[in-house]
Scaffold this motif. Sequence first.
Motif, mmCIF file in Angstrom:
data_model
loop_
_atom_site.group_PDB
_atom_site.id
_atom_site.type_symbol
_atom_site.label_atom_id
_atom_site.label_comp_id
_atom_site.label_asym_id
_atom_site.label_seq_id
_atom_site.Cartn_x
_atom_site.Cartn_y
_atom_site.Cartn_z
ATOM 1 N N GLU A 26 27.452 58.403 38.860
ATOM 2 C CA GLU A 26 27.502 57.415 37.779
ATOM 3 C C GLU A 26 27.539 55.990 38.302
ATOM 4 O O GLU A 26 27.229 55.053 37.577
ATOM 5 N N ALA A 27 27.933 55.807 39.548
ATOM 6 C CA ALA A 27 28.070 54.464 40.091
ATOM 7 C C ALA A 27 26.789 53.959 40.737
ATOM 8 O O ALA A 27 26.807 52.977 41.450
ATOM 9 N N GLU A 28 25.677 54.648 40.517
ATOM 10 C CA GLU A 28 24.413 54.197 41.076
ATOM 11 C C GLU A 28 23.958 52.915 40.395
ATOM 12 O O GLU A 28 24.466 52.526 39.349
ATOM 13 N N ALA A 29 23.003 52.257 40.984
ATOM 14 C CA ALA A 29 22.506 50.988 40.446
ATOM 15 C C ALA A 29 21.845 51.179 39.086
ATOM 16 O O ALA A 29 21.791 50.246 38.291
ATOM 17 N N LYS A 30 21.347 52.382 38.789
ATOM 18 C CA LYS A 30 20.706 52.627 37.500
ATOM 19 C C LYS A 30 21.722 52.620 36.366
ATOM 20 O O LYS A 30 21.393 52.296 35.236
ATOM 21 N N ASN A 31 22.942 53.014 36.650
ATOM 22 C CA ASN A 31 23.972 53.086 35.616
ATOM 23 C C ASN A 31 24.844 51.831 35.683
ATOM 24 O O ASN A 31 25.989 51.854 36.108
ATOM 25 N N ARG A 32 24.302 50.711 35.256
ATOM 26 C CA ARG A 32 25.029 49.440 35.344
ATOM 27 C C ARG A 32 26.194 49.385 34.351
ATOM 28 O O ARG A 32 27.194 48.748 34.615
ATOM 29 N N ALA A 33 26.057 50.047 33.212
ATOM 30 C CA ALA A 33 27.133 50.015 32.216
ATOM 31 C C ALA A 33 28.396 50.657 32.779
ATOM 32 O O ALA A 33 29.505 50.153 32.580
ATOM 33 N N GLY A 34 28.251 51.769 33.489
ATOM 34 C CA GLY A 34 29.413 52.414 34.091
ATOM 35 C C GLY A 34 30.046 51.558 35.165
ATOM 36 O O GLY A 34 31.270 51.471 35.282
ATOM 37 N N ALA A 35 29.216 50.886 35.963
ATOM 38 C CA ALA A 35 29.739 50.018 37.011
ATOM 39 C C ALA A 35 30.460 48.810 36.409
ATOM 40 O O ALA A 35 31.513 48.394 36.894
ATOM 41 N N ALA A 38 33.800 50.057 35.054
ATOM 42 C CA ALA A 38 34.757 50.278 36.139
ATOM 43 C C ALA A 38 35.260 48.954 36.694
ATOM 44 O O ALA A 38 36.453 48.792 36.977
ATOM 45 N N GLY A 39 34.374 47.992 36.848
ATOM 46 C CA GLY A 39 34.779 46.670 37.332
ATOM 47 C C GLY A 39 35.735 45.979 36.381
ATOM 48 O O GLY A 39 36.694 45.323 36.800
ATOM 49 N N ALA A 40 35.473 46.127 35.081
ATOM 50 C CA ALA A 40 36.351 45.519 34.085
ATOM 51 C C ALA A 40 37.729 46.143 34.119
ATOM 52 O O ALA A 40 38.753 45.440 34.058
ATOM 53 N N ILE A 41 37.785 47.471 34.243
ATOM 54 C CA ILE A 41 39.088 48.146 34.279
ATOM 55 C C ILE A 41 39.870 47.740 35.517
ATOM 56 O O ILE A 41 41.054 47.429 35.442
ATOM 57 N N ILE A 42 39.197 47.714 36.659
ATOM 58 C CA ILE A 42 39.881 47.324 37.899
ATOM 59 C C ILE A 42 40.301 45.859 37.840
ATOM 60 O O ILE A 42 41.391 45.492 38.281
ATOM 61 N N GLY A 43 39.461 45.006 37.279
ATOM 62 C CA GLY A 43 39.817 43.586 37.142
ATOM 63 C C GLY A 43 41.007 43.375 36.232
ATOM 64 O O GLY A 43 41.896 42.573 36.526
ATOM 65 N N LEU A 44 41.043 44.085 35.114
ATOM 66 C CA LEU A 44 42.183 43.976 34.205
ATOM 67 C C LEU A 44 43.458 44.494 34.862
ATOM 68 O O LEU A 44 44.539 43.918 34.688
ATOM 69 N N ALA A 45 43.331 45.565 35.624
ATOM 70 C CA ALA A 45 44.497 46.111 36.315
ATOM 71 C C ALA A 45 45.018 45.126 37.351
ATOM 72 O O ALA A 45 46.229 44.886 37.446
ATOM 73 N N ALA A 46 44.117 44.524 38.111
ATOM 74 C CA ALA A 46 44.541 43.537 39.110
ATOM 75 C C ALA A 46 45.166 42.324 38.424
ATOM 76 O O ALA A 46 46.172 41.786 38.899
ATOM 77 N N GLY A 47 44.594 41.899 37.325
ATOM 78 C CA GLY A 47 45.163 40.764 36.583
ATOM 79 C C GLY A 47 46.546 41.066 36.049
ATOM 80 O O GLY A 47 47.433 40.208 36.069
ATOM 81 N N ALA A 48 46.762 42.292 35.574
ATOM 82 C CA ALA A 48 48.083 42.669 35.071
ATOM 83 C C ALA A 48 49.113 42.688 36.193
ATOM 84 O O ALA A 48 50.258 42.254 36.017
ATOM 85 N N ILE A 49 48.711 43.168 37.367
ATOM 86 C CA ILE A 49 49.650 43.183 38.501
ATOM 87 C C ILE A 49 49.999 41.763 38.922
ATOM 88 O O ILE A 49 51.163 41.435 39.148
ATOM 89 N N ILE A 50 49.002 40.904 39.012
ATOM 90 C CA ILE A 50 49.257 39.517 39.417
ATOM 91 C C ILE A 50 50.117 38.807 38.384
ATOM 92 O O ILE A 50 51.039 38.066 38.719
ATOM 93 N N ALA A 51 49.834 39.020 37.103
ATOM 94 C CA ALA A 51 50.612 38.348 36.048
ATOM 95 C C ALA A 51 52.050 38.839 36.013
ATOM 96 O O ALA A 51 52.962 38.077 35.703
ATOM 97 N N SER A 52 52.279 40.099 36.343
ATOM 98 C CA SER A 52 53.640 40.611 36.310
ATOM 99 C C SER A 52 54.482 40.054 37.458
ATOM 100 O O SER A 52 55.700 40.066 37.393
ATOM 101 N N GLN A 53 53.840 39.569 38.514
ATOM 102 C CA GLN A 53 54.563 39.032 39.660
ATOM 103 C C GLN A 53 54.805 37.524 39.554
ATOM 104 O O GLN A 53 55.438 36.942 40.425
#
Length: 89
Positions: A26-35, A38-53
Amino acid sequence: MFRKFAIAAVTLATVATAAVTMTPGEAEAKNRAGAVAAGAIIGLAAGAIIASQAQPRYYAPVRCYNKPIQRWSPYYRQYIVVGYRQVCH
């Protein structure tokens, strides 16, 4: 303290769920929506960790005192206090 722990736990669960549901195919270049998802979820998770600190800024306490206003008195032949002015640092 509990709030930070709860935010970190939710973030960790979100990242773990995103990693499990994403397969290498699913992470191939053809499936950009999945990528992008995934990037949005990881970005939101990183933002939540940074904001909590984040820590609140320290502001020095304001120190005030009453400074006497003195005037020369020819009657008493010395300086006398005629009032006070509040001075803050």
